[in-house]
Design a protein around this motif. Sequence first.
Motif, PDB file in Angstrom:
ATOM      1  N   GLU A 141       2.816   3.788  -0.320  1.00 39.12           N
ATOM      2  CA  GLU A 141       3.028   2.796   0.741  1.00 39.12           C
ATOM      3  C   GLU A 141       3.760   1.573   0.219  1.00 39.12           C
ATOM      4  N   GLU A 142       3.491   1.220  -1.058  1.00 38.33           N
ATOM      5  CA  GLU A 142       3.987  -0.062  -1.565  1.00 38.33           C
ATOM      6  C   GLU A 142       5.465  -0.036  -1.941  1.00 38.33           C
TER       7      GLU A 142
ATOM      8  N   GLN B 103      -4.749 -10.293   3.735  1.00 38.57           N
ATOM      9  CA  GLN B 103      -3.840 -10.681   2.643  1.00 38.57           C
ATOM     10  C   GLN B 103      -3.195 -12.035   2.898  1.00 38.57           C
TER      11      GLN B 103
ATOM     12  N   HIS C  70      -7.610  -3.066   7.243  1.00 42.12           N
ATOM     13  CA  HIS C  70      -6.892  -3.565   6.064  1.00 42.12           C
ATOM     14  C   HIS C  70      -7.284  -5.020   5.849  1.00 42.12           C
TER      15      HIS C  70
ATOM     16  N   ASP D 206      -6.580  -3.742  -1.227  1.00 43.97           N
ATOM     17  CA  ASP D 206      -5.367  -3.524  -0.427  1.00 43.97           C
ATOM     18  C   ASP D 206      -5.151  -2.018  -0.275  1.00 43.97           C
ATOM     19  N   GLY D 207      -5.315  -1.519   0.953  1.00 42.36           N
ATOM     20  CA  GLY D 207      -5.123  -0.094   1.198  1.00 42.36           C
ATOM     21  C   GLY D 207      -6.399   0.704   1.122  1.00 42.36           C
TER      22      GLY D 207
ATOM     23  N   HIS E  28       2.747  -2.261   6.748  1.00 39.90           N
ATOM     24  CA  HIS E  28       1.625  -1.318   6.775  1.00 39.90           C
ATOM     25  C   HIS E  28       2.077   0.036   7.298  1.00 39.90           C
TER      26      HIS E  28
ATOM     27  N   HIS F 295      -3.522   3.222   2.828  1.00 43.61           N
ATOM     28  CA  HIS F 295      -2.880   3.826   1.651  1.00 43.61           C
ATOM     29  C   HIS F 295      -3.758   3.782   0.401  1.00 43.61           C
TER      30      HIS F 295
HETATM   31 MN    MN Z   1      -1.571  -2.528   1.994  1.00 41.89          MN
END
Ligand code: MN
Length: 382
Positions: free
Chosen positions: A89-90, A156, A153, A57-58, A320, A46
């Motif tokens: 996406e978030e 995290q 990805h 992130d993404g 995801h 994303h």
């Molecule tokens: Mn993500």
Amino acid sequence: MRQCHREIARWMEPLGAQVRVDAAGNFRGFYPGEHASSPRLILGSHLDTVPNAGAYDGVLGVVLAITLLEAFKERKLPFGIEVVGFSEEEGVRFGTPFIGSRALIGRLDDELLNLQDAEGISVRRAIQQFGLNPQEIPRAHVDPDTLGFIEFHIEQGPVLEELGCPLGVVEAIAGQNRLEFIFLGRANHAGTTPMHLRYDALAGAAEWLGEVERAAKAVPEAVATVGKIKVKPGATNVVPGEVHLALDIRHRSDEIRTKIVSQLIRKAEQISERRGLRLQHKVLLCQQAVRMDGFLLQQIELALQKAGCVPHRLVSGAGHDAMILAEKVPAAMIFLRTPGGISHDPAESVTAEDVEKAIECGLHLLDQLASPPVFLKRTVRA
Ligand code: MN
Ligand code: GLV
Ligand code: MN
């Protein structure tokens, strides 16, 4: 986002890719295969992010996908590669995530299109304001000749760092529910309303917040978060009359997660009743846990070994786009080690060495997939 799309198009077009933005705001870049009739493999992640986010992130998954294409130096594979940079996406703006990826599997329906942001702008309207046509959403569907989806990805979390592994392979993604709770009391003067005559919506919400934390702590591996709260009218000298809270709750077992959600709804009802408040709640997302594709998982493990990595398997606690695409196409994910396990924060990072390993692994993986006939015969589930 428009600038971001322009920049990515500038990287992809010289590689011979055809680019477009679909009606759900997803960037789509298609690098053709050997023949016009070759099937396709989707790579990507994303492009949106959270407030005060990190830089990886993404977007790292999109950049990595394009890097792999660059490394081909115009070599063609028996499948084309579609790079997708998913939108929304978030779930920051509309409270519900995966809006872009849901369009690819035909789940961007009227209910979702009518959902509104804090300013009362619907998803449908936002799409129009971006210059896109919601009526063309069916054209965003994955092509029927799609072989699979692979997403790079950052992890995290701290697992790969603790193990000393640069990369890992995801075997499943935990399910998640997102809900909005509204506690309704009565706004009144903070100086003149005696304590026993108040209907304080925030005091009720705060009591419930304690229950949220207790409920998640009582169940191994459960996580529950209230990350957003709005108090009305929101003045120091006014008893709060209305409170909106956003609940995010996750567990790899759908049964356990659903049980905790029901328990928290019941608790909110009990607290509201005892305090003379009214309660409303709205389910914004109920996403089941998803297993990744077994064949792709094995191929990733092999590619990781070829890149000199121990093929460690993980369960992703983060959501995801791969868990959405998995409903229609074989989907898999490769995680990169995340220093300090920090994400959704500006301190989020990756090392250049780990990104190099990810590229190496990705090139091995594509070489492998280009050869086994079993992969090339796969297509989208109806
Ligand atoms: Mn993500
Ligand atoms: C996506 O970042 C999520 O909330 O899991
Ligand atoms: Mn995120």
